[in-house]
Design a protein around this motif. Sequence first.
Motif, PDB file in Angstrom:
ATOM      1  N   ILE B  42       0.874  -1.186   0.000  1.00  0.00           N
ATOM      2  CA  ILE B  42       0.000   0.000   0.000  1.00  0.00           C
ATOM      3  C   ILE B  42       0.904   1.227   0.000  1.00  0.00           C
ATOM      4  O   ILE B  42       1.754   1.392   0.887  1.00  0.00           O
ATOM      5  N   GLU B  43       0.718   2.050  -1.002  1.00  0.00           N
ATOM      6  CA  GLU B  43       1.635   3.175  -1.183  1.00  0.00           C
ATOM      7  C   GLU B  43       1.383   4.267  -0.148  1.00  0.00           C
ATOM      8  O   GLU B  43       0.265   4.437   0.352  1.00  0.00           O
ATOM      9  N   GLU B  44       2.444   5.018   0.110  1.00  0.00           N
ATOM     10  CA  GLU B  44       2.407   6.047   1.159  1.00  0.00           C
ATOM     11  C   GLU B  44       1.331   7.115   0.886  1.00  0.00           C
ATOM     12  O   GLU B  44       0.646   7.555   1.797  1.00  0.00           O
ATOM     13  N   ASN B  45       1.198   7.506  -0.395  1.00  0.00           N
ATOM     14  CA  ASN B  45       0.207   8.566  -0.677  1.00  0.00           C
ATOM     15  C   ASN B  45      -1.217   8.057  -0.465  1.00  0.00           C
ATOM     16  O   ASN B  45      -2.112   8.817  -0.056  1.00  0.00           O
ATOM     17  N   ILE B  46      -1.448   6.766  -0.700  1.00  0.00           N
ATOM     18  CA  ILE B  46      -2.776   6.197  -0.438  1.00  0.00           C
ATOM     19  C   ILE B  46      -3.014   6.147   1.071  1.00  0.00           C
ATOM     20  O   ILE B  46      -4.104   6.474   1.559  1.00  0.00           O
ATOM     21  N   LYS B  47      -1.985   5.777   1.808  1.00  0.00           N
ATOM     22  CA  LYS B  47      -2.113   5.747   3.273  1.00  0.00           C
ATOM     23  C   LYS B  47      -2.445   7.139   3.807  1.00  0.00           C
ATOM     24  O   LYS B  47      -3.312   7.295   4.667  1.00  0.00           O
ATOM     25  N   ASN B  48      -1.771   8.128   3.305  1.00  0.00           N
ATOM     26  CA  ASN B  48      -1.996   9.481   3.813  1.00  0.00           C
ATOM     27  C   ASN B  48      -3.382  10.018   3.472  1.00  0.00           C
ATOM     28  O   ASN B  48      -3.974  10.765   4.237  1.00  0.00           O
ATOM     29  N   LYS B  49      -3.892   9.630   2.314  1.00  0.00           N
ATOM     30  CA  LYS B  49      -5.199  10.176   1.898  1.00  0.00           C
ATOM     31  C   LYS B  49      -6.367   9.367   2.442  1.00  0.00           C
ATOM     32  O   LYS B  49      -7.412   9.919   2.781  1.00  0.00           O
ATOM     33  N   PHE B  50      -6.193   8.044   2.508  1.00  0.00           N
ATOM     34  CA  PHE B  50      -7.344   7.198   2.864  1.00  0.00           C
ATOM     35  C   PHE B  50      -7.262   6.633   4.288  1.00  0.00           C
ATOM     36  O   PHE B  50      -8.209   6.018   4.755  1.00  0.00           O
TER      37      PHE B  50
END
Lengths: 65, 712
Positions: B42-50
Motif C-alpha cells: 500500500i503506497e504512502e500517498n494512499i495511506k496518507n489520503k485514505f
Amino acid sequence: MIEVDEKQMPWFPDMTVASVFETLDNVEFCSVVRLNGKLVSSPKFAETIIPDNSKIQLLPLVSGG
Amino acid sequence: MNQINLKEIKSISYERAKIKNGYTDKSLRVNLDANDIIINPIEENIKNKFIGGKGYDLWLMWNAVKGSTRWNDPENAICISSGPLGGTPGYPGGGKSIVTSISPLTGAPIDSNVGGYFGPYKKFSGFDVIQVDGKAKKDTIIFIDGIENKIKIFEATDLPIDAYELSDVLTRHFDENKPVNVSVVTTGPGAANTFFGCLNFSWWDAGRKRVRYKQAGRGGIGTVFADKKVKAIVARCGTISMKSNNPADFEGLKLVTKSHSKEIKELDPKQNRMSLVGTTHLVPIMNDHDCLPVHNFKFGSHPQSRIIGEEVYEHIFDKGYDGCWKGCTVACSHGVKDFSPFTGPYRGQKVFVDGPEYETIAGCGSSLGIFDAHTILEINFYCDAYGLDTISVGTSIAFVMECFENNQITMDHTGGMDLSFGNRFNALEIIHQMARGEGFGAIVGKGIRQMKQIFAKDFGADAAFMQDIGMESKGLEFSEYMTKESLAQQGGYGLALKGPQHDEAWLIFLDMVHNFMPTFEDKAEALHWFPMFRTWFGLCGLCKLPWNDIVPEDNKDTLEPAKVTKHLGWYADFFSAVTGRKSGPDDLLAMSEGVYNFQRIFNLKMGYGTRKHDTLPYRAVGPVTVEEYESRQERYDEQLKEKYSLDISNMNSRDKVAALRQKRLEQYELLKDAVYERRGWNNNGIPTLATVKRLGIDFPEVLEVLKKNGVA
C-alpha cells in the motif's frame, strides 16, 4: 433529603424532576434522568413526583445511535 | 462435533509484514475466479489520503469495479479492513472491522462497521485490508493463518447450513486447542435468498467457552458473500498486546488507553449502564420522546414499550463480561443463554442469542407491533443464524404489515398469512420463508424498493401510498428512529451516503429535544461536522460508542458539549501515539472529509450521488395519513398556525395533512441547499472541483467522473 448526582439537596413535598431542574445549572443537555434506578424522560419531568430520600442521576444524553 | 470436509485447492506461504505504527502497509487480494492469492504493497500517498478502514476499502473497490458493475458481477469486491488504531487491547471499542461492497439493495458502495476479532486478527496476520472478488464455483473457505504464515483456499462440503453452527465448527476446526486464536466471518442461508444478507463476525468468549457474534448488517454484504460461494473467511492469530501495533509512542498509548478505559468504567454505571443493558436503555427513552418506531413508523410511542426495554432485558441477559473486543470497558454485547425458540429448526432446543440491541428491538418489536421480549429474541436469533440484517428484516416486514392492514395486499398474496401488526407467529414465518427462499417471504426478502414495484405491478397496490410509507431511501431500509419532528435528522438519514443509517449523524436530541440548531445554517453545520467525525471511527477501526455514549462529568460545562471535546482530544492523542502523525481534533476531521467526498463521488460513478437520490419517503418527514395527523393534532395544528402562519379554521384534517406536507417538503429541500453549500458541493449535491482539489482527492479518474456529471 434527596441526592442528585451524589450531591445532597433538601426535599420538599410535591417535588418534581422539573422543579429540581429549576435549581440546577447547565442542564440543557439533560433530557433523561434515572430516578431511583428508573429512567424518566423530559416529557415526563413535570409530572414525575420525587419521593423523599430519592437518588437522581442526570443522564447527559448527547449520544444515541 | 460435525464432521466437515475441506479440500485444499490453493496454499501459499508468505512472509508476515512487520507492523509499524499501526500499519502493515500490505493488502491481500483473493480472486475466486482463478483462486489467485495476491499480496500488494500500500503506497504512502494512499495511506496518507485514505488513512485505513473504510478509506482503504473504498479505494480498493473503486479500482475493482466499473460504473456499470452490479452487485452480483464477479468484479464486485468485498473488502474488510480494521484501520491503524484497530486491535489495541484495552482501548474501549478498539477492535472494529469495516466491510464494504456494492450493495444488492442500493447498487452503490455500502459500508458496515462490526465488532468481533476478525479485523485485528487479519491485520496482525500481516494485512491492513483484504479484498475478495471473483466467484467460486463451489462452496469455499478462505483461511488466513497468521501463526503459520499461510493463506489457504478450501473447497468445503458437509458444512452446517446456518451461521450459528458454522462459526462454532470452524473455530474449533482451525484451532481446537486455542479457539481464542480464531475469528470467523460467515453468513447463513437467508443471505443467498434475500438482498439483505448480513455477515457474522465471531470471537471466542473465554468466560462462557463459546463462540459469540456481531453482525455487519447493513446493505446486503452477506448476500454478495453468498453469491460468491464464500462460506467463511477465517483468521488465526496468536497473542495480542498493546505493543502489537508497534505504536510510535508506547507510553503515550498506554496513558490515553488507561484514561479512556478508566473513565468509562467509572461513569458508565452512572450514565447509560451499557455494560449491563447494552443499548436497550434507548427503548423507553425513544418511546418517551415520541421517537420509537411503532407500526411502521406511523407513531413514535406505545404504552407497552416498557416491556421490551432495559427493565426486562437487564434480567434476561446472561451475566458476565460482554466486550466484543479484548478489554473494552463499554462491554455492551450482551446475550441470552439457554433460550428455547418456539418455531423453526431450533424449536425446543437451547441456544445462545447474541443480542438484542436497540435497533433489533425497535425494528422487529415495536415497529411490528410485537411487544414481547421473547419473540424479539427469537427473531434476533434466527436472523443471525440465517444471515439476515435485523434492521432491514424489521423495516421490511413493518411495511408489509401496513400494506396488509390497508388492503394493499391480502391473504391471497401472503400465502394465507394474516400479517396484521402484532402477529408474531407470521412475522417469524416470513423470516423462515426468507431463509428458504420460499413463499411470500421470498418477495419480502427483496427489500422495500422492489416490493413496492411488485405490489403495484402484480397485486394492484397503490404506488403513491407505498412510496409514502415504504421506509427506504436509496434502496436501503431505515434504521429505527422516528424523524418526523427533527428536520436535522431527516437530513441525517436522507443525505447519508449509503442510505438511511444513523451512523453518519444522529441529531434527534440536539435538534428536536434541545433545539440547539434552530437555523438552516446550524443544521447544515451539524450535518457537516457529525458525519465527518463519525466517518473517522470507520477509518481507524474503532467503535463510536465510547466517544459520546459515556461522557465526562464536566462535559456539560464545556463550550460544545455535543462534541465531547475532551474525548476528541483523547482520540487525537490515540492517533498520534499509534501512528506517529502528530494530530489534533481538526486533523481528524480533515482525514474524514477526503474519504467522505470520495465516497460521494463513488456513488456518482455508480450512477447515483446527486440531489434526486437524497430523497425521503414522506413518512420520514411528516404524517402521511389523517390517522397519524389526528394522533398528534395539537402539535401539528400549532405548527401550521404558529410556524407557517396559516389560517386553519376552515380546514379539515385532510386539508391540514396536505398543507403540512407542502411546508415540510419545502423545508427539506431548503435543508439540502444549506448542507450542500456547507459541504462544498454544488446545488445538485456533487462535490465541486475546488472541493476535491482542497481535499487532495483530485485523481484523474475522480475528475473524469465529475466531468461526466457536468463538474469541470
